[in-house]
Write an enzyme that holds these catalytic residues in place. Structure first.
Site, mmCIF file in Angstrom:
data_model
loop_
_atom_site.group_PDB
_atom_site.id
_atom_site.type_symbol
_atom_site.label_atom_id
_atom_site.label_comp_id
_atom_site.label_asym_id
_atom_site.label_seq_id
_atom_site.Cartn_x
_atom_site.Cartn_y
_atom_site.Cartn_z
ATOM 1 N N CYS A 90 -0.060 -6.201 7.331
ATOM 2 C CA CYS A 90 -0.992 -5.536 7.950
ATOM 3 C C CYS A 90 -1.915 -5.653 9.049
ATOM 4 C CB CYS A 90 -1.126 -4.454 7.450
ATOM 5 S SG CYS A 90 0.821 -3.038 7.147
ATOM 6 N N HIS A 348 2.843 1.272 13.940
ATOM 7 C CA HIS A 348 2.616 0.873 13.052
ATOM 8 C C HIS A 348 3.372 -0.791 13.636
ATOM 9 C CE1 HIS A 348 0.665 -1.822 10.981
ATOM 10 N NE2 HIS A 348 0.845 -1.397 9.624
ATOM 11 N N CYS A 378 -6.087 -2.032 5.705
ATOM 12 C CA CYS A 378 -5.420 -2.342 4.620
ATOM 13 C C CYS A 378 -4.247 -3.278 4.177
ATOM 14 C CB CYS A 378 -5.232 -1.539 3.873
ATOM 15 S SG CYS A 378 -3.873 0.188 3.851
#
Length: 391
Positions: A90, A348, A378
């Site tokens: 990510c 996402h 994160c």
């Protein structure tokens, strides 16, 4: 060291994985689309680009084979423009931007493109899992191979973050996304993308194709209520993470054009802001969600910043528990934290999200006539990336 300017930003709208408009769109045209548009917004000739760095959480299959190089070629940058794909899950997009920024700051180049792309639809459900787990490490640290939902449940339990608190946060985040949509904020970022999607008839099971124009994010649920969220079953028995308080699986791409700030000013280009720096942090893999706070604290110390100087905070919504923990640990004011909602509502696409945060934060600073923003994301494996932007 030279100042590094962001002179353009754009993204695709974010599509629902498997069920959305990008469910059979290869990563190359998706990434090339935003690279081409970002360069157009910057009024730059594609052949001026000296490197293209793309972040991708799952760099294989439709987003493999060094997609950065191939997307640059498909975007018309020319055969002399190199490309590199990087993976920090990510955090990939922000790390791509940092690589480009450092090369510009050091004087190695003057113009670069950083971006992020993810096709969860075409890749995540077809991953090569041959020898995926290495048993000696798994025996030492099993959480290295936990799902992200397992880590979120662990953090919620360890730090007593209730299901009710998580769901209440999501209701507010969905409201902020709806307000930003009504204000046209996302439309400023999005470049419409025509593609062909696959559609399955629920009754017959027959699959057909349809040409669509993706121009709005597909994920937001503006009618979300606490009652509705409370009715959802947890993904894991005994856990608190549900489909409603976790970020959505999504497809999409985003790109920024970065330049030597002095050169951009001389050419009177539209400087959105400056990329000031990045820091990293790591924690135990089972505590993945909490890594944002130490990364941001390290960034603040390195940059000599105080909390009161920051005008905007973007704390990654991997899960509601992620934002709740880090906001409480850092004590960021809610009125300037995730002001336009986040990934729970919008979606996402792993490699894309960091670039979206970067570009949208700079645009929001401009709207507010504000100056400093901090982003924290994160990352699987117990890591986090934090970035400081200034306008």
């Amino acid at each position: 060291m030279r100042d590094v300017a962001v002179v353009a930003y754009c993204r695709t709208a974010i599509a629902k994985a498997r069920r959305g408009a990008l469910n059979q769109t290869h990563g190359i045209p998706m990434a090339a689309h935003v690279i081409k548009e970002a360069l157009h917004r910057a009024t730059l000739d594609p052949e001026e680009v000296e490197d293209v760095v793309l972040g991708c959480g799952l760099p294989e299959g439709a987003t493999g084979h060094n997609i950065a190089r191939n997307a640059a070629l498909f975007a018309g940058c020319g055969v002399k423009v190199p490309g590199m794909t990087i993976n920090r899950y990510c955090g990939s997009g922000l790390n791509a931007a940092s690589i480009v920024a450092h090369r510009i700051a050091s004087g190695e180049m003057q113009v670069g493109v950083a971006g992020g792309v993810e096709s969860i639809s075409l890749v995540q459900f077809n991953l090569n899992l041959n020898h995926f787990v290495y048993e000696p490490l798994q025996q030492q640290i099993p959480a290295v191979w936990w799902t992200m939902i397992q880590t979120a449940d662990f953090v919620a339990d360890t730090f007593s973050i209730s299901r009710q608190a998580q769901d209440a946060y999501v209701v507010e985040s969905q409201k902020r996304v709806a307000e930003a949509h009504r204000a046209g904020k996302f439309a400023e970022e999005i470049v419409p993308f025509e593609t062909v999607m696959s559609i399955k008839d629920k009754e017959t099971g027959q699959i057909s194709e349809k040409t669509v124009l993706l121009k709005e994010d597909e994920g937001p649920r503006p009618g979300t209520t606490l009652e509705g969220l409370s009715a959802l079953e947890p993904v894991n028995d005994g856990g608190t993470v549900t489909a409603g308080n976790a970020s959505q699986l999504s497809d999409g791409a985003a790109a920024v054009v970065m330049m030597d700030a002095e050169l951009a000013a001389k050419r009177n280009l539209p400087i959105l802001g400056l990329f000031r720096g990045m820091q990293l942090a790591a924690v135990a893999p089972d505590e993945m969600s909490i890594a944002v706070a130490p990364a941001i604290k390290r960034l603040m110390k390195h940059q000599g910043l105080s909390m009161g100087e920051i005008d905007l905070w973007e704390l990654h919504e991997a899960f509601a528990v992620t934002t709740l923990y880090n906001q409480a640990e850092l004590d960021t004011p809610w009125d300037i934290t995730n002001v336009n909602g986040g990934a729970i509502a919008l979606g996402h696409p792993y490699g894309m999200s960091g670039i979206r945060y970067l570009g949208s934060s700079l645009m929001e600073l401009k709207r507010r006539d504000a100056h400093k923003a901090v982003i924290g994301v994160c990352t699987a494996g117990g890591m986090a990336t934090a970035v400081f932007l200034e306008r």
